[in-house]
Enzyme design. Structure first.
Site, short mmCIF file in Angstrom:
data_model
loop_
_atom_site.label_atom_id
_atom_site.label_comp_id
_atom_site.label_asym_id
_atom_site.label_seq_id
_atom_site.Cartn_x
_atom_site.Cartn_y
_atom_site.Cartn_z
N ASP A 145 0.81 -1.15 0.04
CA ASP A 145 -0.04 0.00 0.01
C ASP A 145 0.99 1.35 -0.03
OD1 ASP A 145 -2.00 -1.75 0.22
OD2 ASP A 145 -2.79 -1.02 2.35
N TYR B 102 2.35 1.95 -3.34
CA TYR B 102 1.18 2.31 -4.28
C TYR B 102 0.91 4.16 -3.88
CZ TYR B 102 -3.31 3.04 -6.05
OH TYR B 102 -4.61 3.79 -6.95
N ASP B 103 0.84 4.20 -2.52
CA ASP B 103 0.44 5.76 -2.14
C ASP B 103 1.49 6.66 -2.78
OD1 ASP B 103 -1.72 4.79 -0.77
OD2 ASP B 103 -0.62 4.72 1.30
N SER C 63 -35.44 -7.09 -16.74
CA SER C 63 -35.14 -7.80 -15.53
C SER C 63 -35.17 -9.29 -15.59
CB SER C 63 -36.39 -7.32 -14.49
OG SER C 63 -36.22 -7.88 -13.52
N LEU C 64 -35.49 -10.12 -14.53
CA LEU C 64 -35.64 -11.58 -14.77
C LEU C 64 -36.98 -12.06 -14.01
CD1 LEU C 64 -32.05 -12.55 -13.49
CD2 LEU C 64 -32.68 -12.69 -15.91
N GLU D 46 -24.64 -18.26 -12.99
CA GLU D 46 -23.85 -16.97 -12.33
C GLU D 46 -24.48 -16.89 -11.12
OE1 GLU D 46 -24.05 -13.51 -15.15
OE2 GLU D 46 -23.42 -14.87 -16.70
N LYS E 163 -26.60 -14.77 -8.38
CA LYS E 163 -27.44 -13.64 -8.54
C LYS E 163 -26.83 -12.58 -7.24
CE LYS E 163 -32.09 -12.22 -9.12
NZ LYS E 163 -31.87 -10.99 -8.28
N ASP F 281 -26.57 -9.58 -4.94
CA ASP F 281 -27.61 -8.82 -4.03
C ASP F 281 -26.94 -7.43 -4.07
OD1 ASP F 281 -29.72 -8.28 -3.08
OD2 ASP F 281 -29.28 -9.01 -1.08
N TYR G 261 -21.48 -8.41 -16.29
CA TYR G 261 -22.06 -9.71 -16.68
C TYR G 261 -22.97 -9.61 -17.99
CZ TYR G 261 -26.03 -7.96 -14.13
OH TYR G 261 -27.00 -7.27 -13.64
N LYS H 232 -34.13 -18.38 -7.19
CA LYS H 232 -33.94 -17.64 -5.99
C LYS H 232 -33.89 -18.68 -4.95
CE LYS H 232 -34.75 -13.65 -5.43
NZ LYS H 232 -35.96 -12.43 -5.75
N CYS I 212 -26.08 1.31 33.16
CA CYS I 212 -25.34 0.31 32.80
C CYS I 212 -26.13 -0.81 33.15
CB CYS I 212 -23.86 0.02 33.14
SG CYS I 212 -23.28 -1.62 32.79
N CYS J 249 -23.62 -3.01 35.87
CA CYS J 249 -23.34 -2.43 37.19
C CYS J 249 -24.12 -1.45 37.78
CB CYS J 249 -21.53 -2.02 36.90
SG CYS J 249 -21.69 -0.66 35.77
N CYS K 256 -20.84 2.70 29.21
CA CYS K 256 -20.53 2.53 30.58
C CYS K 256 -19.46 2.84 30.71
CB CYS K 256 -20.84 1.18 31.07
SG CYS K 256 -20.34 0.41 32.71
N CYS L 113 -16.68 -2.16 35.79
CA CYS L 113 -17.84 -2.94 35.42
C CYS L 113 -17.69 -4.19 35.20
CB CYS L 113 -18.34 -2.13 34.08
SG CYS L 113 -19.91 -3.11 33.57
S1 IVH Z 1 -28.62 -10.78 -15.96
C1 IVH Z 1 -31.20 -9.88 -19.16
N1 IVH Z 1 -27.08 -11.92 -14.19
O1 IVH Z 1 -30.74 -9.58 -10.82
C2 IVH Z 1 -30.36 -9.91 -18.04
N2 IVH Z 1 -28.74 -10.02 -13.33
O2 IVH Z 1 -33.65 -9.92 -10.62
C3 IVH Z 1 -30.83 -9.76 -16.72
N3 IVH Z 1 -28.56 -9.51 -11.09
O3 IVH Z 1 -32.04 -6.57 -12.42
C4 IVH Z 1 -29.92 -9.60 -15.85
N4 IVH Z 1 -26.75 -10.79 -10.79
O4 IVH Z 1 -29.86 -6.37 -10.97
C5 IVH Z 1 -28.04 -10.77 -14.36
N5 IVH Z 1 -25.21 -12.52 -12.59
C6 IVH Z 1 -26.54 -11.78 -13.00
C7 IVH Z 1 -27.11 -10.97 -11.93
C8 IVH Z 1 -28.18 -10.29 -12.15
C9 IVH Z 1 -27.72 -9.86 -10.13
C10 IVH Z 1 -29.67 -8.72 -10.80
C11 IVH Z 1 -29.73 -7.94 -11.73
C12 IVH Z 1 -31.30 -7.84 -12.25
C13 IVH Z 1 -31.86 -8.67 -11.15
C14 IVH Z 1 -33.09 -9.45 -11.64
#
Ligand code: IVH
Length: 692
Positions: free
Chosen positions: A54, A57-58, A103-104, A135, A137, A139, A251, A338, A432, A435, A450, A455
């Protein structure tokens, strides 16, 4: 090692007599400096495998900053210095996405996955022969990154899927996002335009570290990584985003001018070749393989260092996936499997208050026991008293509780709709709970303390830490015995442990001669522990195993450490002003001086074996990269890691071509096979001792 650390001063030749670059060569120097810093960023934030300290790098960074300060006209938008955060914005501009950010749809079990395949096979029979990628998912939050001629020019939130918000300045602060692609000169030439999509999030250890720092400085801690990430991305002042440890994995390609890859597996490889971090991914030939992967990830979920809420399964062939079309905003060619929820609702019976080692009062929830992801939870943290007030959590409420990874379960908030009116608001205790002394609040800080040094609750926590496995490792002395010793008045500080005699212990509940002798034997054995362990055991704020190991290499014993000044301590790499101050303060307190006298009188006064005179640490393992696997016999994995690091080695989590040695204990896993496959030397603990 195939990369030798560049000397931070390698560019010296470009300078004039005052140390500044000459007009002629300054451009070359700047490019070189920026390239080096970019390279180190990539090794650190994307590959998780840095090749310089580090400190080095710094130095490089400071050098670049200084030149740019003198010559602001040379600053380019992709300069590594442009991540620090810009002045607050008025609001966010809108950004139209070049293609819908979809979305999915979800499957909640294996039958749901099979039903998905049947549904889409009816639309196109070729699906029955298709292969898939799986892959995690992640969060986190979707972000869309725009590159023009290799330069990161714009970044946006998902918004409504058509139009998002321009959060470019905030995204620039995320080190995992390349400001220019390719990140290395060896990468493929950048396409004229590339728009990619990824997930921004905070890793669990970074989240815990962030909260630990906030807690130590008396500030409010965050509730969970996802909300923290969401809040950080939507900051109008990007210098605040820069203070949050956000990262990202990419991704998807949303649009691009190149010949784009035909499959998802190739897409990830393509993105990786430009220097984007991509998620772990597994290529599956059949849906049965996919199911096995989902089950495996569901089991491994708690071992990952980031939160995932499922597995994303994608038909590998993009053309085939595209012909299946979209329902609403969900493409048919992909699905999210899920995992069962990690959030449940249960009743909050009582709010208890814990007293920590430093006297901080922390509220916790006593819950109607409930199962979350296979574990029965009956207690959860409530963070601090402000959190209870902000969320208006009342005793008797139905509350939502979450458990993720190894993180302590926490209460998210009440279910307002379930209120009956019988719930009782909570008032923080003025004293506390252990105590009975008045609790104090330091202006500007969130926690209540405390401040009674005597204590018993603080004493119990201190003792528990002192005898723990990573510290003095007094085998057989658990929390129950510690509590008994304090309750019976046999121990008033950690120094008293060594004055215990057989007769004392025989008076305690559940103690017979054999148990008493075993415990005295274990205490006796702990006299032999190293200085590093003793320093860890003292419980000085900010001094964990790694810092203690470094201190033990500078100071031969506690006398020498006690004499160290603030300046002395700060000369040690990795020790900043806060830790230095905490060490000096600890030794100044009269109560701690009494502890030291007792330890010395009891012969608990280890001398460091490898004391380094002067200020330079001997680092025999400098430049070497180690991976540790299996159960070690003479220390924990963390101790081995601290030992290696304090001798200059780098320790990484996975075996790769850059690994120099694999240190194995008992029952090593797949890392051993991988190392053997790569011809990497495998050593045991004895071999390591010889090396040191
Ligand atoms: S693919 C058409 N890949 O999950 C492609 N989504 O419930 C759609 N997410 O809005 C997304 N990991 O924010 C994809 N490996 C992954 C993901 C991923 C997390 C999220 C993404 C999406 C949500 C859908």
């Amino acid at each position: 090692m195939n990369t030798s650390p560049p000397s931070p001063r390698a560019s010296e030749g470009f300078r004039d007599s005052e140390g500044f670059p000459t007009e002629r060569d300054s451009e070359g120097l700047l490019t070189e400096l920026r390239q080096k810093i970019r390279h180190h960023n990539y090794r650190y934030y994307v590959l998780n495998d840095p090749v310089v300290s580090d400190h080095e790098y710094d130095q490089l960074y400071a050098e670049l900053l200084e030149i740019e300060k003198q010559h602001p006209e040379t600053i380019t938008p992709d300069s590594p210095t442009q991540r620090a955060g810009a002045p607050p914005a008025e609001g966010f501009q809108k950004v139209e996405h070049p293609a819908p950010i979809l979305s999915l749809s979800n499957a909640f079990d294996v039958d749901g996955l099979r039903a998905w395949l049947e549904r889409i096979a009816k639309l196109d029979e070729r699906v029955r022969e298709a292969d898939f990628t799986a892959e995690p998912k992640l969060d986190g939050l979707t972000v869309v990154l725009h590159y023009e001629n290799g330069l990161f020019v714009r970044g946006a939130t998902r918004g409504n899927g058509q139009v998002g918000e321009d959060i470019t300045q905030n995204l620039r602060t995320i080190h995992a996002i390349p400001l220019r692609i390719p990140t290395t000169p060896q990468g493929p030439p950048s396409p004229e335009r590339l728009v990619v999509r990824g997930e921004a999030f905070i890793r669990l250890p970074d989240f815990e570290e962030l909260n630990r720092r906030l807690e130590e400085s008396g500030q409010k801690t965050y509730v969970n990584p996802r909300n923290t990430a969401a809040g950080a991305l939507r900051q109008l002042d990007s210098s605040l985003t820069a203070q949050r440890p956000l990262t990202l994995l990419v991704y998807q390609i949303v649009a691009g001018t190149d010949d784009l890859p035909a499959t998802q597996a190739e897409t990830l490889a393509y993105l990786q070749s430009y220097g984007f971090p991509v998620p772990e991914n597994i290529h599956c030939q059949t849906l049965e393989d996919v199911i096995a992967v989902c089950e495996d990830w569901a089991e491994r979920r708690d071992q990952l260092d980031y939160e995932i809420d499922g597995v994303v399964i994608k038909i590998n062939d993009h053309a085939l996936a595209d012909t299946l079309g979209v329902v609403g905003k969900d493409p048919r060619g992909a699905i999210a499997y899920k995992f069962p929820a990690q959030v449940v609702t249960t009743t909050l019976h009582e709010i208890g208050v814990n007293v920590g080692r430093t006297g901080v009062l922390t509220p916790y929830a006593v819950l109607e026991p409930v199962e979350i992801g296979g574990v029965t939870v009956s207690q959860a943290t409530l963070h601090n008293f402000d959190f209870i007030a902000e969320k208006d959590i009342r005793v008797g409420d139905r509350v939502r509780v979450k458990r993720a990874g190894d993180v302590i379960p926490y209460v998210m908030g009440p279910v307002d709709a379930a209120r009956t009116g019988a719930e009782q608001p909570f008032t923080p205790p003025g004293t506390c709970p252990v105590c009975g002394q008045p609790a104090e609040h330091i202006a500007g800080e969130v926690p209540w303390y405390c401040v009674n040094a005597a204590c018993p609750a603080q004493l119990i926590r201190n003792l528990e830490h002192f005898v723990s496995r990573g510290a003095m490792d007094v085998v057989g002395m658990g929390i129950k015995i510690v509590e008994q010793l304090v309750r019976e008045g046999l121990v008033g500080d950690v120094g008293d442990l060594y004055a215990l005699v057989r007769g004392d212990l025989l008076e305690l509940d559940g103690f017979a001669a054999k148990k008493a002798d075993n415990l005295l034997g274990a205490l006796d054995a702990s006299r032999e522990r190293s200085l590093a362990r003793l320093v860890t055991a003292l419980g000085i704020r900010g001094v964990g195993e790694a810092v203690a190991a470094d201190l033990a290499r500078f100071y031969p014993n506690l006398d020498a450490l006690r004499r160290a000044t603030l300046d002395d301590l700060q000369e040690i790499e990795g020790i900043g002003p806060n830790i230095a101050q905490a060490i000096v303060d600890w030794f100044t307190r009269p109560a701690n001086q009494r502890v030291l006298s007792k330890l010395r009188a009891a012969g608990v006064w280890p001398q460091a074996e490898t004391h380094a005179p002067g200020r330079t640490l001997p680092r025999p393992l400098a430049g070497l990269t180690f991976v540790v696997t299996g159960t070690l016999t003479s220390s924990t994995r963390n101790e081995a890691k601290a030992l290696l690091q304090s001798h200059g080695a780098k320790v990484t989590g996975s075996v790769s071509g850059n690994t120099d040695y694999l240190l194995v204990g008992e029952n090593p896993g797949s890392k051993l096979q991988k190392a053997q496959g790569l011809g990497i030397p495998v050593i045991n603990e004895d071999d390591l001792q010889k090396m040191l």
